[in-house]
Design an enzyme around this catalytic site. Sequence first.
Site, PDB file in Angstrom:
ATOM      1  NE  ARG A  60      80.299  11.154  34.041  1.00 60.03           N
ATOM      2  CZ  ARG A  60      80.622   9.881  33.831  1.00 60.03           C
ATOM      3  NH1 ARG A  60      81.898   9.500  33.813  1.00 60.03           N
ATOM      4  NH2 ARG A  60      79.664   8.982  33.607  1.00 60.03           N
ATOM      5  CG  HIS A  64      79.998   9.626  38.961  1.00 60.88           C
ATOM      6  ND1 HIS A  64      79.957   8.668  37.965  1.00 60.88           N
ATOM      7  CD2 HIS A  64      79.147  10.605  38.549  1.00 60.88           C
ATOM      8  CE1 HIS A  64      79.129   9.059  36.996  1.00 60.88           C
ATOM      9  NE2 HIS A  64      78.636  10.232  37.338  1.00 60.88           N
ATOM     10  CG  ASP A  65      84.312  10.070  46.131  1.00 62.26           C
ATOM     11  OD1 ASP A  65      84.194   8.865  46.441  1.00 62.26           O
ATOM     12  OD2 ASP A  65      84.908  10.893  46.834  1.00 62.26           O
ATOM     13  N   GLY A  70      78.966   8.983  50.278  1.00 63.35           N
ATOM     14  CA  GLY A  70      79.598  10.227  50.686  1.00 63.35           C
ATOM     15  C   GLY A  70      80.935  10.490  50.016  1.00 63.35           C
ATOM     16  CG  ASP A  72      83.791   7.421  50.623  1.00 60.46           C
ATOM     17  OD1 ASP A  72      83.867   7.569  49.384  1.00 60.46           O
ATOM     18  OD2 ASP A  72      83.119   6.517  51.159  1.00 60.46           O
ATOM     19  CG  ASN A  92      81.692   5.266  38.066  1.00 58.19           C
ATOM     20  OD1 ASN A  92      81.307   6.409  37.827  1.00 58.19           O
ATOM     21  ND2 ASN A  92      81.599   4.712  39.264  1.00 58.19           N
ATOM     22  N   PRO A 161      72.499   9.251  39.391  1.00 61.89           N
ATOM     23  CG  PRO A 161      71.588  11.334  39.883  1.00 61.89           C
ATOM     24  CD  PRO A 161      72.784  10.472  40.161  1.00 61.89           C
ATOM     25  CG  HIS A 191      76.074  17.843  32.208  1.00 61.87           C
ATOM     26  ND1 HIS A 191      74.947  17.064  32.069  1.00 61.87           N
ATOM     27  CD2 HIS A 191      76.921  17.125  32.991  1.00 61.87           C
ATOM     28  CE1 HIS A 191      75.107  15.922  32.734  1.00 61.87           C
ATOM     29  NE2 HIS A 191      76.308  15.943  33.306  1.00 61.87           N
ATOM     30  CG  ASP A 244      79.805  29.331  29.001  1.00 63.90           C
ATOM     31  OD1 ASP A 244      79.090  28.294  29.056  1.00 63.90           O
ATOM     32  OD2 ASP A 244      80.392  29.680  27.962  1.00 63.90           O
TER      33      ASP A 244
END
Length: 316
Positions: A60, A64-65, A70, A72, A92, A161, A191, A244
Amino acid sequence: MASMKLFLALSVLSLLAFSGSAQLSPTFYQTSCPNLLTIVRNGMTQAVNREARLGASILRLFFHDCFVNGCDGSILLDDTSTFTGEKNAIPNANSARGFEVIDTIKTSVEAACRATVSCADILALAARDGVVLLGGPSWTVPLGRRDARTASQSAANSQIPAPTSNLATLISMFRAKGLSATDMTALSGGHTIGQARCTVFRSHIYNDTNIDPNFATTRRATCPLSGGDNNLAPLDIATPTRFDNSYYRNLVARRGLLHSDQELFNGGSQDALVRTYSGNSVTFNRDFAAAMVRMGNISPLTGTNGEIRRNCRLRN
């Protein structure tokens, strides 16, 4: 002649658009830090053995990065009296975790290869290894990213999102990052591991109608209408610590935990793909791995841009 000029112009634009990712290479540290992959894998093995959920947490963090200016390493930066990072952005705050795992790996990498490997690349490798350690697919990670000296809390608030997003919004937000609807649906399969807080799925289990009533009742037991905001529930009720395709089987059964999860199977354009993934783990694993590489290629800093942070939490 005019059509040829147009073709050449478009070709140049295409090359410019992908020039950053074109500079990434799986062998980037082959000479400068030959033991990098082993160091990162060992660090992630220790972390996941201690707490399986950390595999999901690091995945995650990488997502989120990459979605904010981008891939980074900007999400890793701490706030200071003169600098506002992304850790306290709405997506976050009180939920992004695993920073200490990256710190530990970075310390080991610095001991072996001082001021050589970026935090952004460590995060990219750690995300892959966390998935593999929980039974998921592997992929070759292109390397050579450099670390940002800046961060954007406002971009984190607007470009990641939300769990309340509808399908059209999800497709649009991923497309804005150069990712297709197929990439979006495959990446959402992340997820299949991890947990979510009551506050982000409360509305879905109490207000939405596209949810299995027994599943909703089960989730309401630990997520009351008020209070218990930080109570956790597995994103994949069947196998929360194994990577899975059961996430997609949950969606077909209307047991997606988040509103945004169930949007992928709700009479829309992704229903057929969700059904495919629910019955074919090989196809899901293939598409997930390919989408992870594409996500990892979002606007990397390369060459002399950015820096190689010595401490992932602070600019040099």
